[in-house]
Design a protein around this motif. Structure first.
Motif: not given
Length: 344
Positions: A251-255, A258-259, A265-266, A340-343
């Motif tokens: 469900a990753k938005a096209s284009g 990643p934050s 964090a990863k 807010g930790s946006p991905t």
């Protein structure tokens, strides 16, 4: 003189059996073709074939000195195990070896009223220490150490236990020859982590009120999705089923990219203990951001917390100090949490 004639149904048994089992090639004489999977490549086998046996079989070529091991230990191990292996709320890895233990092949301190179970007193083979470090350490970044680094760390930990001298160097030939103090006294009648603990597994079979139906399920929790790299490169294909390509989040938005904070964090394996929305070992990132939102010194306070580690704010499980992380990366990570930790 008469000749017995085999009934027709007996002559058809091989064909019937083949059809019932779904193996029509047996009846037709064709070469068996299951149509499932493929042979594992040497590279895939090598990725899993990493065990090291007590006699040293499986050890890769390499070497490491006690001096090099101390540098690695201070940078990557001391925050959890203490500067001298004395235990900072995690497993003690040094202490308890007494004079004469090496000659006796038995750690005498284990027979006292206050047994000291450490790497030096508990293990009966030094190769077990190498194998464990190589497989599981450092915590949250396992299997990142090279063979040379693992030899060096093993040498230093053995030196902390007075088993090797300060100028020692280990390699694939000398490591199996190291005699541990507890070579002849290894038991499983105790806990693994703590001095007075009971055995971790009692291995008592259930012989009553057993389950009559077992349902097997499998899922990959969201917090673990990116914890161990791209699973599609680690899991051998079986028919059409492959490992999850975690780099392509669902469900990753096209284009959208990643934050940067989420990527850090990863990269630093923070997601091994913290989910974005949910608690894992520690609290979720967004829960942390909500708690400290609006505090004037929140950024400074959280940066200090990451550097020093500790426990008590979110529960008794301690977070290891992360003093080795670059200053700018820690600042970016904390700003991401407070935002807010946006991905994406």
């Amino acid at each position: 003189m008469s000749r017995s004639i085999e009934p027709r149904w007996l002559r058809l048994r091989p064909l019937c059996a083949a059809l019932v089992l779904g193996l029509p090639w047996l009846a037709l004489g064709a070469e068996p073709r299951f149509g499932l999977g493929r042979p594992a490549t040497p590279q895939e086998i090598a990725g899993w074939d990493i065990d090291v046996r007590p006699d040293g079989q499986g050890l890769p070529k390499g070497s490491g000195s006690v001096a090099r091991g101390q540098e690695l230990y201070d940078a990557q191990c001391a925050s959890c195990h203490g500067t001298f292996g004395e235990d900072n709320q995690y497993m003690a890895i040094a202490g308890g070896v007494q004079q004469g233990d090496l000659e006796r092949g038995r750690a005498a301190s284990l027979a006292t009223d206050s047994p000291i179970r450490t790497v030096g007193t508990r293990l009966n083979h030094a190769t077990t220490l190498w194998d464990y470090i190589h497989r599981a350490m450092p915590f949250a970044r396992s299997k990142t150490l090279t063979a040379d680094e693992t030899y060096a760390l093993t040498a230093y930990v053995l030196h902390l236990n007075d088993i090797l001298p300060a100028d020692a160097t280990l390699d694939e030939k000398s490591l199996p020859a190291v005699k541990m103090p507890n070579r002849n006294g290894f038991t499983t009648d105790h806990g693994f982590m703590r001095k007075g603990g009971a055995p971790d597994v009692r291995n008592t079979a259930c012989m009553s009120n057993c389950a009559t139906r077992v349902t097997l399920t499998s899922e990959l929790p969201a917090h673990a999705r990116d914890s161990h790299g791209d699973l599609s490169e680690q899991v051998r294909s079986f028919a059409p089923i492959r490992g999850v390509r975690v780099g392509e989040a669902p469900a990753k938005a096209s284009g959208s990219a990643p934050s940067p904070g989420f990527e850090l964090a990863k990269r630093f394996a923070c997601v091994a203990c913290h989910g974005v929305d949910q608690k894992v070992v520690g609290p979720g990132f967004r829960e942390i951001g909500t708690k400290y939102k609006g505090e004037s010194n929140a950024e400074t306070r959280l940066i200090a917390r990451v550097r020093a580690g500790g426990a008590g704010v979110w529960g008794p499980v301690p977070m290891p100090p992360q003093a080795h992380l670059p200053e700018e990366d820690v600042k970016t990570l904390i700003q991401w949490i407070l935002a807010g930790s946006p991905t994406q």
